[in-house]
Structures are given as structure tokens and as C-alpha cells.
Design an enzyme around this catalytic site. Structure first.
Site, PDB file in Angstrom:
ATOM      1  N   LYS A 209       0.889  -1.165  -0.019  1.00 47.69           N
ATOM      2  CA  LYS A 209       0.153  -0.066  -0.011  1.00 47.69           C
ATOM      3  C   LYS A 209       0.918   1.341   0.019  1.00 47.69           C
ATOM      4  O   LYS A 209       0.536   2.211  -0.507  1.00 47.69           O
ATOM      5  CB  LYS A 209      -0.824   0.080   1.288  1.00 47.69           C
ATOM      6  CG  LYS A 209      -1.991  -0.928   1.155  1.00 47.69           C
ATOM      7  CD  LYS A 209      -3.185  -0.677   2.045  1.00 47.69           C
ATOM      8  CE  LYS A 209      -4.577  -1.371   1.738  1.00 47.69           C
ATOM      9  NZ  LYS A 209      -5.505  -1.253   2.932  1.00 47.69           N
TER      10      LYS A 209
ATOM     11  N   LYS B 267      -5.066  -9.665  -6.742  1.00 46.54           N
ATOM     12  CA  LYS B 267      -6.239 -10.161  -5.970  1.00 46.54           C
ATOM     13  C   LYS B 267      -7.253  -8.986  -6.602  1.00 46.54           C
ATOM     14  O   LYS B 267      -7.094  -7.860  -6.899  1.00 46.54           O
ATOM     15  CB  LYS B 267      -5.716  -9.619  -4.470  1.00 46.54           C
ATOM     16  CG  LYS B 267      -7.029  -9.829  -3.424  1.00 46.54           C
ATOM     17  CD  LYS B 267      -6.695  -9.144  -2.235  1.00 46.54           C
ATOM     18  CE  LYS B 267      -6.551  -7.849  -2.116  1.00 46.54           C
ATOM     19  NZ  LYS B 267      -6.358  -7.370  -0.680  1.00 46.54           N
TER      20      LYS B 267
ATOM     21  N   LYS C 196     -10.935  -3.395  -4.281  1.00 42.72           N
ATOM     22  CA  LYS C 196     -11.501  -2.150  -4.532  1.00 42.72           C
ATOM     23  C   LYS C 196     -10.901  -0.890  -4.841  1.00 42.72           C
ATOM     24  O   LYS C 196     -11.210   0.139  -5.266  1.00 42.72           O
ATOM     25  CB  LYS C 196     -12.522  -1.708  -3.262  1.00 42.72           C
ATOM     26  CG  LYS C 196     -11.745  -1.898  -1.754  1.00 42.72           C
ATOM     27  CD  LYS C 196     -12.931  -1.648  -0.803  1.00 42.72           C
ATOM     28  CE  LYS C 196     -12.396  -2.024   0.454  1.00 42.72           C
ATOM     29  NZ  LYS C 196     -13.501  -2.288   1.656  1.00 42.72           N
TER      30      LYS C 196
HETATM   31  P1  TYM Z   1     -10.700  -5.116   3.960  1.00 37.27           P
HETATM   32  O1  TYM Z   1     -11.810  -3.982   4.087  1.00 37.27           O
HETATM   33  O2  TYM Z   1      -9.699  -4.840   2.930  1.00 37.27           O
HETATM   34  O3  TYM Z   1     -11.427  -6.477   3.477  1.00 37.27           O
HETATM   35  C1  TYM Z   1     -12.555  -6.922   4.177  1.00 37.27           C
HETATM   36  C2  TYM Z   1     -12.550  -8.354   4.267  1.00 37.27           C
HETATM   37  O4  TYM Z   1     -12.880  -8.804   2.716  1.00 37.27           O
HETATM   38  C3  TYM Z   1     -11.590  -9.742   2.575  1.00 37.27           C
HETATM   39  N1  TYM Z   1     -11.288  -9.514   1.148  1.00 37.27           N
HETATM   40  C4  TYM Z   1     -11.118 -10.680   0.425  1.00 37.27           C
HETATM   41  N2  TYM Z   1     -11.420 -12.046   0.303  1.00 37.27           N
HETATM   42  C5  TYM Z   1     -11.090 -12.779  -0.680  1.00 37.27           C
HETATM   43  N3  TYM Z   1     -10.867 -12.291  -1.951  1.00 37.27           N
HETATM   44  C6  TYM Z   1     -10.618 -10.988  -2.041  1.00 37.27           C
HETATM   45  N4  TYM Z   1     -10.292 -10.545  -3.326  1.00 37.27           N
HETATM   46  C7  TYM Z   1     -10.773 -10.062  -0.960  1.00 37.27           C
HETATM   47  N5  TYM Z   1     -10.635  -8.755  -0.763  1.00 37.27           N
HETATM   48  C8  TYM Z   1     -10.857  -8.435   0.505  1.00 37.27           C
HETATM   49  C9  TYM Z   1     -10.396  -9.357   3.246  1.00 37.27           C
HETATM   50  O5  TYM Z   1      -9.665 -10.698   3.641  1.00 37.27           O
HETATM   51  C10 TYM Z   1     -11.127  -9.114   4.779  1.00 37.27           C
HETATM   52  O6  TYM Z   1     -11.562 -10.196   5.552  1.00 37.27           O
HETATM   53  N6  TYM Z   1      -7.790  -4.675   8.024  1.00 37.27           N
HETATM   54  C11 TYM Z   1      -9.137  -5.262   7.448  1.00 37.27           C
HETATM   55  C12 TYM Z   1     -10.298  -4.944   8.415  1.00 37.27           C
HETATM   56  C13 TYM Z   1     -10.150  -5.182   9.750  1.00 37.27           C
HETATM   57  C14 TYM Z   1     -10.246  -6.496  10.451  1.00 37.27           C
HETATM   58  C15 TYM Z   1     -10.094  -6.169  11.981  1.00 37.27           C
HETATM   59  C16 TYM Z   1     -10.565  -7.853  10.216  1.00 37.27           C
HETATM   60  C17 TYM Z   1      -9.766  -4.204  10.495  1.00 37.27           C
HETATM   61  N7  TYM Z   1     -10.010  -4.986  11.951  1.00 37.27           N
HETATM   62  C18 TYM Z   1     -10.237  -7.033  12.887  1.00 37.27           C
HETATM   63  C19 TYM Z   1     -10.519  -8.597  11.066  1.00 37.27           C
HETATM   64  C20 TYM Z   1     -10.432  -8.340  12.324  1.00 37.27           C
HETATM   65  C21 TYM Z   1      -9.106  -4.898   6.060  1.00 37.27           C
HETATM   66  O7  TYM Z   1      -8.869  -3.858   5.616  1.00 37.27           O
HETATM   67  O8  TYM Z   1     -10.477  -5.576   5.450  1.00 37.27           O
END
Ligand code: TYM
Length: 342
Positions: free
Chosen positions: A122, A206, A209
Site C-alpha cells: 500500500k 487480488k 476495491k
Molecule cells: P478489507 O476491508 O480490506 O476487506 C474486508 C474483508 O474482505 C476480505 N477480502 C477478500 N477476500 C477474498 N478475496 C478478495 N479478493 C478479498 N478482498 C478482500 C479481506 O480479507 C477481509 O476479510 N484490516 C481489514 C479490516 C479489519 C479487520 C479487523 C478484520 C480491521 N480490523 C479485525 C478482522 C479483524 C481490512 O482492511 O479488510
């Protein structure tokens, strides 16, 4: 570090996970995370957070952040999360997240943080221009999980390293403060056929968004025409589809489209391979378009309907935050005592 701390934790099982309210939700977020969240409601006490504090680690327009927070709440509910059963709330409403994150900033080591691949990706070539928050992000994520002593964390594959860091932080805190078993060592739950949904334009990347090309992803807000167009143009290879998993080796685009189909249809990948083996990509794309529309459009419509009453959404978030505070506040009181804060 040994698993002693894990062994000695004997509190209840609890699930925590979160999604950032930044940009559109993708099919990757849905299949890799939110669909799994819905399933876990059946067996566990769950907290599902809208992580607005994580979102601002990169610039967010304030009014857009407000809108995206409400839209993600609506989408959570439209996907099947039940605010009466699970706790749905936005992170900034519960101050324990920020407070515990500070303590964890002092527990985590620079070397641990510097190994985080997502920060490297990032921040790109301009590491010195990234926010300090983006670097410290995984410590806040550990605080999210551990403020509730959560034991299970459903996530997509890309968050595995961050949950592993939360495990290290929990163990080091327990050891440093002579409090074995105080924090559980949380388990990442990475399950299903779609733990890593790939870009429609490049099977090695991957689905995200933040990809500059909207053609690379299906958004949960896409209409039938957009879904059809994106899948029609999705990258393929020249061969016919394989009939078994071995035939997927070296064919990331075939693997991706077949896995998406399996996840949406709630079928095993072998079943889908058996069905499409020997057929052309065109057949798969047509069937996948139909299936995606059937599964996604009710979510899109329900999200839009719920967005018509922002007051009701805010009430759900307030109620969730109150229930979340009731769990996190006593944990924070213990943390303050353990650390020696007067
Ligand atoms: P974020 O917002 O990037 O994504 C949310 C969830 O979606 C999953 N994900 C995917 N799974 C499969 N294929 C993909 N292409 C894909 N893109 C995204 C991510 O693995 C995630 O589970 N840091 C985290 C949010 C967070 C969090 C937490 C998660 C903050 N605190 C505590 C668990 C526990 C994030 O940015 O997810």
C-alpha cells in the site's frame, strides 16, 4: 513463543471481524468475508465492525466516509447479518479500540511491523509519504480483536498475516505483564473456496476495491448490464475448461472463475469442475453471469432500500456500539490495571 498463553485462556468463544468503509464492496469482500460472517452467526456470538478508523489511514473525504459507513452497514444487513443477533457497529464509536491500540503500539516491535506485506504494497515506492496510521494499522486491528477477547477471526487470505501479528501481540502482552491467559490467541478462520478472489483482468492479482480498473472487479452495487459486461470481458486462456483440480495448475483465470461460481452456488469446486469440464469459457461466463445476478441483485436492492432511512441505520450502529462497549470496557479496565495506569 510457546502456545502456553493460548492453552491457559479459558474464556468463551467469540467472533470478531471487520471491513473498511472505503470505496465499493467487491465480490471478493462478499465471498471471502461477509458470506462467512453470516454463516458464523449460527454457531457463535459475533461482533462485526465497520472499521472507519482503519479507513482514514489513507485519505477519505469526510462526507463520503459517512456515506460509506452507512452503506456498509446496510450491505452487512442486506447480506444476512442480523443486528439483533450479532453486534454491528462502527469502530470510532467505541474508544477502547484507539486506547488499546496505543498499548499495543508499545508491545509490538518495529521489526514485526516492517514485515507486513500489505504495508509494503500500500505504501509502494513512497514509504516516507505514507501515514503513520497505515504503518501502525495492524496494531489497531489487534486491538479490535482483543478488546473483545475474540477467539475466532473470519477473514480472506490477504488478512492472514495481520491476524498472525495479533496472535504475537496477545502472547507478548500476556508474557510482558505476567498475565498468562489474559488475552486469547485468536485463530484466523480462512475457509471456503473463495478465500482469495482474483482480479477479472489478471488472475495473478487480488480483486480489490482500490484497483484503478473498475473492469477488474464486480462491485456489490453493479447492475445486471455491468456484471454481464465485466464477466464477458474477463481474461481467459485459449483452452477448454479442465474437469479436475490438477487441470487448473498454471491456469489462474480458469481457477478464479470456477471458484467464484462454486462459492456463489454453495458447491464444492470438484462438482463445478465436473459440470464445466471440457466446455468453453463462454459457457462458464454465461452461467456465472446469471448466477451472480441472481445472488447479488437482491443484496444491491436491499442495500439501496435500507439506505433510504439513514436514521434507522444510525440507530443500529448506536445500539451495536453500546453492546460492544459493555464487553470492551471491563477488558480495558483490566488492561489499565495490568499496565499500571493509575
Ligand atoms: P478489507 O476491508 O480490506 O476487506 C474486508 C474483508 O474482505 C476480505 N477480502 C477478500 N477476500 C477474498 N478475496 C478478495 N479478493 C478479498 N478482498 C478482500 C479481506 O480479507 C477481509 O476479510 N484490516 C481489514 C479490516 C479489519 C479487520 C479487523 C478484520 C480491521 N480490523 C479485525 C478482522 C479483524 C481490512 O482492511 O479488510
Amino acid at each position: 513463543m510457546s502456545d502456553e498463553a493460548a492453552v491457559s485462556y479459558n474464556g468463551p468463544e467469540r467472533v470478531f471481524s471487520g471491513v473498511q468503509p472505503s470505496g465499493n464492496l467487491t465480490l471478493g469482500n462478499y465471498l471471502g468475508a461477509i458470506k462467512r460472517f453470516v454463516a458464523m452467526q449460527e454457531s457463535h456470538d459475533c461482533l462485526y465492525c465497520i472499521v472507519d478508523m482503519h479507513a482514514i489511514t489513507v485519505w477519505q473525504d469526510p462526507s463520503e466516509l459517512t456515506r460509506a459507513t452507512r452503506e456498509l452497514t446496510a450491505a452487512y444487513i442486506a447480506c444476512g447479518l442480523d443486528p439483533a443477533r450479532s453486534i454491528l457497529f462502527n469502530q470510532s464509536k467505541v474508544t477502547a479500540h484507539a486506547e488499546l491500540a496505543w498499548v499495543f503500539n508499545c508491545v509490538a516491535r518495529m521489526g514485526w511491523m516492517e514485515r507486513m506485506t500489505q504495508f509494503k504494497e500500500k505504501s509502494g515506492k513512497h514509504k516516507e509519504r505514507a501515514s503513520l496510521g497505515l504503518f501502525a494499522y495492524p496494531a489497531l486491528m489487534a486491538a479490535d480483536i482483543l478488546a473483545y477477547k475474540a477467539t475466532h477471526v473470519p477473514v480472506g487470505d490477504d488478512q492472514k498475516q495481520h491476524v498472525e501479528l495479533a496472535r504475537d501481540i496477545a502472547q507478548k502482552f500476556n508474557q510482558d505483564y505476567n498475565a498468562q491467559g489474559f488475552f486469547p490467541v485468536p485463530e484466523p478462520i480462512i475457509q471456503g473456496v473463495a478465500t482469495k478472489v482474483m482480479s477479472l483482468r489478471d488472475g495473478a492479482k487480488k480483486m480489490s476495491k482500490s484497483d484503478p480498473s473498475d473492469m477488474s472487479r464486480i462491485n456489490l452495487t453493479d447492475d445486471t448490464d455491468a456484471i454481464a459486461k465485466k464477466l464477458r470481458r474477463a481474461k481467459t486462456d485459449p483452452d477448454e475448461l479442465p474437469a479436475d483440480a490438477k487441470g487448473l495448475e498454471g491456469r489462474p483465470e480458469a481457477r478464479n472463475l470456477l471458484s467464484i461460481y462454486a462459492a456463489l452456488a454453495d458447491e464444492e469446486l470438484v462438482t463445478v469442475l465436473d459440470h464445466f469440464g471440457g466446455r468453453q469459457f463462454r459457457d462458464l461466463k454465461e452461467a456465472l453471469t446469471e448466477l451472480t445476478v441472481v445472488k447479488i441483485s437482491p443484496i444491491t436492492e436491499e442495500t439501496r432500500r435500507l439506505m433510504g432511512d439513514p436514521g434507522a441505520i444510525d440507530k443500529i450502529l448506536e445500539d451495536g456500539a453500546e453492546r460492544a462497549r459493555a464487553i470492551a470496557d471491563p477488558v480495558m479496565a483490566d488492561v489499565r490495571r495490568l499496565v499500571g495506569f493509575v
